[in-house]
Write a protein that holds these residues in place. Structure first.
Motif, PDB file in Angstrom:
ATOM      1  N   TRP A 106       6.574  -8.413  -7.836  1.00 30.92           N
ATOM      2  CA  TRP A 106       5.872  -8.654  -9.081  1.00 30.92           C
ATOM      3  C   TRP A 106       4.919  -7.525  -9.474  1.00 30.92           C
ATOM      4  CZ3 TRP A 106       7.513 -11.706 -12.573  1.00 30.92           C
ATOM      5  CH2 TRP A 106       6.688 -12.207 -13.574  1.00 30.92           C
ATOM      6  N   ASP A 107       4.182  -6.983  -8.514  1.00 31.34           N
ATOM      7  CA  ASP A 107       3.149  -5.992  -8.828  1.00 31.34           C
ATOM      8  C   ASP A 107       3.617  -4.551  -8.655  1.00 31.34           C
ATOM      9  OD1 ASP A 107       1.012  -7.783  -9.531  1.00 31.34           O
ATOM     10  OD2 ASP A 107       0.888  -8.316  -7.406  1.00 31.34           O
ATOM     11  N   LEU A 108       4.840  -4.352  -8.209  1.00 28.94           N
ATOM     12  CA  LEU A 108       5.353  -2.999  -8.017  1.00 28.94           C
ATOM     13  C   LEU A 108       6.100  -2.511  -9.255  1.00 28.94           C
ATOM     14  CD1 LEU A 108       6.851  -3.111  -4.394  1.00 28.94           C
ATOM     15  CD2 LEU A 108       4.607  -2.266  -5.106  1.00 28.94           C
ATOM     16  N   PRO A 109       6.077  -1.201  -9.504  1.00 31.73           N
ATOM     17  CA  PRO A 109       6.961  -0.661 -10.544  1.00 31.73           C
ATOM     18  C   PRO A 109       8.413  -0.981 -10.195  1.00 31.73           C
ATOM     19  CG  PRO A 109       5.357   0.975  -9.852  1.00 31.73           C
ATOM     20  CD  PRO A 109       5.255  -0.167  -8.879  1.00 31.73           C
ATOM     21  N   LEU A 110       9.240  -1.073 -11.201  1.00 28.00           N
ATOM     22  CA  LEU A 110      10.639  -1.437 -10.995  1.00 28.00           C
ATOM     23  C   LEU A 110      11.322  -0.513  -9.994  1.00 28.00           C
ATOM     24  CD1 LEU A 110      12.885  -3.368 -11.873  1.00 28.00           C
ATOM     25  CD2 LEU A 110      13.369  -1.835 -13.785  1.00 28.00           C
ATOM     26  N   LYS A 111      11.050   0.785 -10.074  1.00 32.88           N
ATOM     27  CA  LYS A 111      11.713   1.739  -9.179  1.00 32.88           C
ATOM     28  C   LYS A 111      11.328   1.503  -7.718  1.00 32.88           C
ATOM     29  CE  LYS A 111       8.244   5.437  -9.634  1.00 32.88           C
ATOM     30  NZ  LYS A 111       8.011   6.835 -10.097  1.00 32.88           N
ATOM     31  N   ALA A 115      13.619   0.792  -4.410  1.00 39.74           N
ATOM     32  CA  ALA A 115      13.486   1.566  -3.174  1.00 39.74           C
ATOM     33  C   ALA A 115      13.354   0.649  -1.961  1.00 39.74           C
ATOM     34  CB  ALA A 115      12.276   2.496  -3.276  1.00 39.74           C
ATOM     35  N   VAL A 116      12.602  -0.444  -2.108  1.00 39.18           N
ATOM     36  CA  VAL A 116      12.459  -1.407  -1.013  1.00 39.18           C
ATOM     37  C   VAL A 116      13.813  -2.020  -0.667  1.00 39.18           C
ATOM     38  CG1 VAL A 116      11.455  -3.621  -0.343  1.00 39.18           C
ATOM     39  CG2 VAL A 116      10.043  -1.918  -1.510  1.00 39.18           C
ATOM     40  N   LEU A 117      14.596  -2.366  -1.683  1.00 34.05           N
ATOM     41  CA  LEU A 117      15.908  -2.968  -1.449  1.00 34.05           C
ATOM     42  C   LEU A 117      16.852  -2.004  -0.741  1.00 34.05           C
ATOM     43  CD1 LEU A 117      16.266  -4.807  -4.869  1.00 34.05           C
ATOM     44  CD2 LEU A 117      16.093  -5.903  -2.632  1.00 34.05           C
ATOM     45  N   GLN A 118      16.743  -0.729  -1.044  1.00 35.92           N
ATOM     46  CA  GLN A 118      17.565   0.273  -0.353  1.00 35.92           C
ATOM     47  C   GLN A 118      17.289   0.248   1.153  1.00 35.92           C
ATOM     48  OE1 GLN A 118      16.245   3.699   0.807  1.00 35.92           O
ATOM     49  NE2 GLN A 118      18.243   3.912   1.820  1.00 35.92           N
ATOM     50  N   LYS A 119      16.014   0.120   1.526  1.00 35.62           N
ATOM     51  CA  LYS A 119      15.637   0.054   2.939  1.00 35.62           C
ATOM     52  C   LYS A 119      16.082  -1.265   3.557  1.00 35.62           C
ATOM     53  CE  LYS A 119      13.321   3.978   3.017  1.00 35.62           C
ATOM     54  NZ  LYS A 119      13.802   5.155   3.807  1.00 35.62           N
ATOM     55  N   MET A 120      15.887  -2.362   2.831  1.00 36.73           N
ATOM     56  CA  MET A 120      16.235  -3.681   3.364  1.00 36.73           C
ATOM     57  C   MET A 120      17.711  -3.799   3.698  1.00 36.73           C
ATOM     58  SD  MET A 120      14.053  -6.384   1.039  1.00 36.73           S
ATOM     59  CE  MET A 120      15.085  -7.720   1.641  1.00 36.73           C
ATOM     60  N   TYR A 121      18.544  -3.289   2.809  1.00 34.49           N
ATOM     61  CA  TYR A 121      19.995  -3.421   2.993  1.00 34.49           C
ATOM     62  C   TYR A 121      20.606  -2.246   3.752  1.00 34.49           C
ATOM     63  CZ  TYR A 121      20.105  -7.444  -0.162  1.00 34.49           C
ATOM     64  OH  TYR A 121      19.923  -8.679  -0.735  1.00 34.49           O
ATOM     65  N   ASP A 146       8.990   2.928 -14.228  1.00 33.46           N
ATOM     66  CA  ASP A 146       7.589   3.056 -13.798  1.00 33.46           C
ATOM     67  C   ASP A 146       6.720   1.879 -14.232  1.00 33.46           C
ATOM     68  OD1 ASP A 146       7.772   5.607 -12.492  1.00 33.46           O
ATOM     69  OD2 ASP A 146       7.990   6.520 -14.479  1.00 33.46           O
ATOM     70  N   VAL A 147       7.335   0.857 -14.829  1.00 30.22           N
ATOM     71  CA  VAL A 147       6.585  -0.291 -15.331  1.00 30.22           C
ATOM     72  C   VAL A 147       6.532  -1.373 -14.256  1.00 30.22           C
ATOM     73  CG1 VAL A 147       6.484  -2.078 -17.105  1.00 30.22           C
ATOM     74  CG2 VAL A 147       7.345   0.217 -17.672  1.00 30.22           C
ATOM     75  N   PRO A 148       5.333  -1.919 -13.949  1.00 27.11           N
ATOM     76  CA  PRO A 148       5.263  -3.046 -13.004  1.00 27.11           C
ATOM     77  C   PRO A 148       6.107  -4.213 -13.500  1.00 27.11           C
ATOM     78  CG  PRO A 148       3.071  -2.154 -13.395  1.00 27.11           C
ATOM     79  CD  PRO A 148       3.992  -1.490 -14.383  1.00 27.11           C
ATOM     80  N   VAL A 149       6.752  -4.894 -12.581  1.00 25.72           N
ATOM     81  CA  VAL A 149       7.663  -5.982 -12.935  1.00 25.72           C
ATOM     82  C   VAL A 149       6.954  -7.044 -13.766  1.00 25.72           C
ATOM     83  CG1 VAL A 149       9.045  -7.878 -11.960  1.00 25.72           C
ATOM     84  CG2 VAL A 149       9.185  -5.576 -10.971  1.00 25.72           C
ATOM     85  N   ARG A 150       5.693  -7.338 -13.458  1.00 24.05           N
ATOM     86  CA  ARG A 150       4.957  -8.377 -14.186  1.00 24.05           C
ATOM     87  C   ARG A 150       4.781  -8.042 -15.663  1.00 24.05           C
ATOM     88  NH1 ARG A 150      -0.039  -5.919 -14.268  1.00 24.05           N
ATOM     89  NH2 ARG A 150      -0.496  -4.602 -12.468  1.00 24.05           N
ATOM     90  N   GLN A 151       4.927  -6.761 -16.042  1.00 25.05           N
ATOM     91  CA  GLN A 151       4.761  -6.357 -17.430  1.00 25.05           C
ATOM     92  C   GLN A 151       6.083  -6.313 -18.202  1.00 25.05           C
ATOM     93  OE1 GLN A 151       2.530  -2.694 -17.741  1.00 25.05           O
ATOM     94  NE2 GLN A 151       0.867  -3.455 -16.440  1.00 25.05           N
ATOM     95  N   LEU A 152       7.185  -6.594 -17.524  1.00 21.98           N
ATOM     96  CA  LEU A 152       8.488  -6.564 -18.183  1.00 21.98           C
ATOM     97  C   LEU A 152       8.722  -7.847 -18.965  1.00 21.98           C
ATOM     98  CD1 LEU A 152      10.719  -5.171 -15.277  1.00 21.98           C
ATOM     99  CD2 LEU A 152       9.700  -3.879 -17.169  1.00 21.98           C
TER     100      LEU A 152
END
Length: 321
Positions: A106-111, A115-121, A146-152
């Motif tokens: 929620w609080d991270l930029p979309l990118k 990046a987290v998902l790339q590491k997880m999988y 570069d937009v936080p998910v909560r602002q989308l």
């Protein structure tokens, strides 16, 4: 798993829940079967619409297919494994999108979520970059990275969620109401993207939705369930032909006249010189058109096939065969 084998197999699957209630000092329990004796297979690369009214058992089925729920009876195999026993192994081979929930941070930029998902999988970095570049272009995500998910907005977040579900190259994707709450343009963009992914990558897609335009735009196969039971499985044309929902003939006359009288058709609406007639899908339109042309001052006409909404409504009707 061989490519010739089904990617999803359900055999006589049921899922029961115990519902407890209290009336005064008395407590009662009753069993509710959300899914009851369900059997079907899905081949690799199929795009199947899985539809039914609220409470039909759609979400319960998806939760069993992902391993979240364990069947009360019967067996399930997805990508060659039992989902409930091999949830972690299966997670790398499936993608899931829930229209009213997000898998993004929620609080991270979309990118950063990507990046987290790339590491997880554990996706190889080169493949991750390739997929991300493709999805950013096709889903028009460039200005949102570069937009936080909560602002989308809802439509922007949904595009991000679908990209996130596909970044690790899943064999199977479950989409639960992926276009809920989206505007017409956002829906069209998502449908175009999903159709392209299915065609180019051979991804198996299971789509549950109340938006039947999604089904018509994407699905080669439709399965309808009600009260946990399968009541139809086939193509859209087969679904339409299985019911007696009528076709509509719109006739424009040179002048306003009383309701047209012609064997085999019934006038349901008169709007000045325009009249709407219905006739069964099993009846040929040719003799009706010939009769009208011979006896009325015909200017123009058009024929509309039954909408999927009318077919589904009739399928759920208590009087449906």
């Amino acid at each position: 798993m061989s490519l010739s084998e089904p990617v999803i197999e359900l055999s006589d699957v049921s899922r029961a829940f115990t519902v407890r209630s209290r009336a005064g000092w008395r407590r009662t329990r009753r069993e509710v079967r959300a899914v009851d004796g369900l059997s079907f297979t899905v081949e690799p690369g199929e795009v199947m619409g899985y539809i039914g009214p609220n409470g039909a058992g759609k979400s319960t089925t998806i939760k069993m297919l992902t391993g979240i729920l364990v069947p009360s009876a019967g067996s399930i195999r997805v990508a060659g494994v039992d989902p409930s026993r091999h949830r972690l192994k299966l997670a790398k081979r499936i993608g899931v999108v829930f229209g009213q929930r997000t898998t993004l941070w929620w609080d991270l930029p979309l990118k950063d979520s990507f990046a987290v998902l790339q590491k997880m999988y554990g996706v190889p970095l080169a493949r991750h970059r390739e997929n991300l570049a493709t999805f950013v272009e096709l889903l028009d995500l460039g200005d949102l990275l570069d937009v936080p998910v909560r602002q989308l907005s809802l439509g922007q977040r949904m595009r991000g969620d679908i990209a996130a579900a596909l970044l690790h190259d899943p064999e199977i994707v479950y989409l639960d109401e992926p276009t809920i709450g989206l505007d017409v343009i956002s829906k069209a963009r998502l449908r175009e993207f999903l159709a392209r992914i299915a065609a180019d990558r051979g991804t198996t897609i299971i789509l549950t939705t109340h938006d039947l335009d999604d089904i018509e735009a994407l699905c080669s196969r439709v399965m309808v369930i009600d009260h946990g039971h399968q009541i139809f499985d086939g193509t859209l044309p087969q679904l339409k032909s299985s019911q007696s929902a009528p076709r509509t003939l719109v006739v424009d006359l040179a002048t306003s006249l009383p309701a047209i009288e012609v064997p085999g058709a019934t006038v349901v609406k008169v709007e000045g010189p325009r009249q709407h007639l219905t006739f069964p899908t099993t009846t040929s339109a040719a003799p009706i058109l010939a009769e009208i042309a011979a006896n009325y001052p015909l200017v123009d006409l058009s024929i509309a096939e039954p909408t999927i909404e009318s077919v589904i409504t009739q399928l759920y009707s208590p009087t449906s065969p």
